[in-house]
Design a protein around this motif. Sequence first.
Motif, PDB file in Angstrom:
ATOM      1  N   ASP A   1       3.022   9.775   4.656  1.00 21.79           N
ATOM      2  CA  ASP A   1       2.281  10.349   3.537  1.00 21.79           C
ATOM      3  C   ASP A   1       1.043   9.542   3.178  1.00 21.79           C
ATOM      4  N   GLY A   2       1.075   8.227   3.408  1.00 23.16           N
ATOM      5  CA  GLY A   2      -0.104   7.428   3.140  1.00 23.16           C
ATOM      6  C   GLY A   2      -1.270   7.873   4.005  1.00 23.16           C
ATOM      7  N   LEU A   3      -1.016   8.043   5.307  1.00 27.47           N
ATOM      8  CA  LEU A   3      -2.047   8.556   6.196  1.00 27.47           C
ATOM      9  C   LEU A   3      -2.463   9.964   5.780  1.00 27.47           C
ATOM     10  N   ALA A   4      -1.495  10.780   5.399  1.00 30.00           N
ATOM     11  CA  ALA A   4      -1.798  12.154   5.004  1.00 30.00           C
ATOM     12  C   ALA A   4      -2.747  12.209   3.820  1.00 30.00           C
ATOM     13  N   ALA A   5      -2.647  11.216   2.926  1.00 27.41           N
ATOM     14  CA  ALA A   5      -3.549  11.177   1.775  1.00 27.41           C
ATOM     15  C   ALA A   5      -4.997  11.043   2.239  1.00 27.41           C
ATOM     16  N   GLY A   6      -5.238  10.114   3.173  1.00 29.87           N
ATOM     17  CA  GLY A   6      -6.590   9.955   3.699  1.00 29.87           C
ATOM     18  C   GLY A   6      -7.047  11.153   4.507  1.00 29.87           C
TER      19      GLY A   6
ATOM     20  N   LYS B   1       0.833  -1.208   0.000  1.00 24.50           N
ATOM     21  CA  LYS B   1       0.000   0.000   0.000  1.00 24.50           C
ATOM     22  C   LYS B   1       0.862   1.250   0.000  1.00 24.50           C
ATOM     23  N   THR B   2       1.949   1.210   0.778  1.00 25.98           N
ATOM     24  CA  THR B   2       2.921   2.295   0.736  1.00 25.98           C
ATOM     25  C   THR B   2       3.768   2.096  -0.507  1.00 25.98           C
ATOM     26  N   THR B   3       3.804   3.069  -1.385  1.00 22.02           N
ATOM     27  CA  THR B   3       4.375   2.859  -2.713  1.00 22.02           C
ATOM     28  C   THR B   3       5.867   2.567  -2.696  1.00 22.02           C
TER      29      THR B   3
END
Length: 363
Positions: free
Chosen positions: A236-241, A50-52
């Motif tokens: 950044d993944g959390l930041a996207a949501g 999920k994390t690119t």
Amino acid sequence: MTRILRGAIALAGATALSLGAVATVGAAQSSAGNSAQGDIRIGLLLPESKTTRYEEFDRPYIEDKIKELAPDAQIDYYNAAESATTQQQQVNTALAKGDQVLILDAVDAKSIQSSVEKANDAGVKVVAYDRLAQGPVDAYVSYDNHKVGELQGKALLDALGDKADSGQIVMHNGSPTDPNAAEFKAGAHSVLDGKVKIGKEYDTPNWDPNNANQQMSGAISALGKDNIVGVYSANDGLAAGISTALKAAGMSVPLTGQDAQLDAIQRILLGTQTITVEKPYKPEADIAATMAVDLAEGKKLPADLTPVTVTSGSGDKVPATLLVPRVVDKDNIKDTVVKDGLYTVDEICTPAYEAACKEAGLE
């Protein structure tokens, strides 16, 4: 190949400690490359996709470096898809295949301990990558995770300015099974505590952006959007949501991140994310690969490749390299992720971001 060639340039932009560690890698190559390599077999176990970063950067960088040092090495790759149970099974598979070294980025640092012990009992070496697994790990490479949290906390305070004491912040600390998340959290609290009021604070299992989105929406409902002045996001993944929830509520407040994902860089350009923390992947990957090849060849790791000792959650002392992270904001994108070869201007500045790129001097 284009990605890999650009990645090779990334070392030029790493921090001084990163560069020093990579220089050590280069010094170790001569001995690693001169040994018989036909029997080397290394297992690479990454936690999720999920994390690119993992599929796009970490895996190819590690595999390329192993092949550079030991062209005949066999590499067995596994991705646990966020499942601790799956990763334990993958360790069993790697041991059955005869892997001599495991490069392990643990889904759950605690639950993987029995697998690390099993590998140790079988004479298989374990290099903990990015996250420090519990158990008798032979070496560890990561970034200074407490420092990451400190940088994020300071950046948030700087962005808040006079508003720091006029409202509340919301904190999203990441997965409770990831030991790095605890260090990010501790680092952030060391800067934020006493300077801001924390209205809501969350752990987010598996670093899931959808969960972060729901948590942020709940915080907005509970606290009121006019009472929230900023958001700490551990990556950044959390930041996207989170940014999606903020946008839905018509809010624009400072928001942190980490990992320098492409979408985060683009959000920074648009002003919907304030900063990210860059941890150049190639230096970390190169060091892990060098450690693994040396250990597979039966060599003792040199002291300058593992200059510090860290203690895992199980109390084990582990020789380690900790690299230094840095903040990326709108003003230094060109001098960080672009200069490092992480992304090109064309990749960042797609049509939707052309105006913002021009304003930031990315042309």
